[in-house]
Scaffold this motif. Sequence first.
Motif, short mmCIF file in Angstrom:
data_model
loop_
_atom_site.label_atom_id
_atom_site.label_comp_id
_atom_site.label_asym_id
_atom_site.label_seq_id
_atom_site.Cartn_x
_atom_site.Cartn_y
_atom_site.Cartn_z
N THR A 1 0.85 -1.32 -0.06
CA THR A 1 -0.18 -0.06 -0.05
C THR A 1 0.77 1.25 -0.09
OG1 THR A 1 -1.46 -1.19 1.34
CG2 THR A 1 -2.04 1.27 1.14
N SER A 7 -3.10 0.60 -3.86
CA SER A 7 -2.27 -0.84 -3.82
C SER A 7 -1.63 -0.87 -5.08
CB SER A 7 -3.12 -1.98 -3.40
OG SER A 7 -3.47 -1.56 -1.94
N THR A 35 3.31 -0.09 3.01
CA THR A 35 3.04 -1.28 3.45
C THR A 35 3.30 -2.55 2.53
OG1 THR A 35 1.47 -0.30 5.11
CG2 THR A 35 1.18 -2.73 4.83
N LYS A 43 1.14 -8.21 6.63
CA LYS A 43 1.32 -6.94 6.34
C LYS A 43 2.66 -6.36 7.15
CE LYS A 43 -3.00 -5.41 4.66
NZ LYS A 43 -3.95 -4.51 4.89
N ALA A 45 5.17 -2.82 7.65
CA ALA A 45 5.39 -1.45 7.17
C ALA A 45 6.84 -1.21 7.12
CB ALA A 45 4.95 -0.86 8.74
#
Length: 86
Positions: A1, A7, A35, A43, A45
């Motif tokens: 993301t 995305s 992300t 996920k 970060a």
Amino acid sequence: TLPDGRSMIATLVNISADGALIRFEQALAENALVTLAFPIIGKVAAMAVWTIGGRSGLRFRNPIGERDCTALLKALGVRLTIDDAA
């Protein structure tokens, strides 16, 4: 993301517990927060540390643990051999 919420697909070139190298069709700004969605571990970060010619070096906000990193590499089709002599 991406930072703007979109995305998109990126190509994973290299990964370690601390970060990843990706190829991506548009340049990420230095310090951009993104992300990544991985199989098995979900996920993660990350922050773009550098970007050159469609490639970006990312540093994970929280390093991936050894167990999760091994599981991810197996899910990505990487064959692992553990050398106990090291």
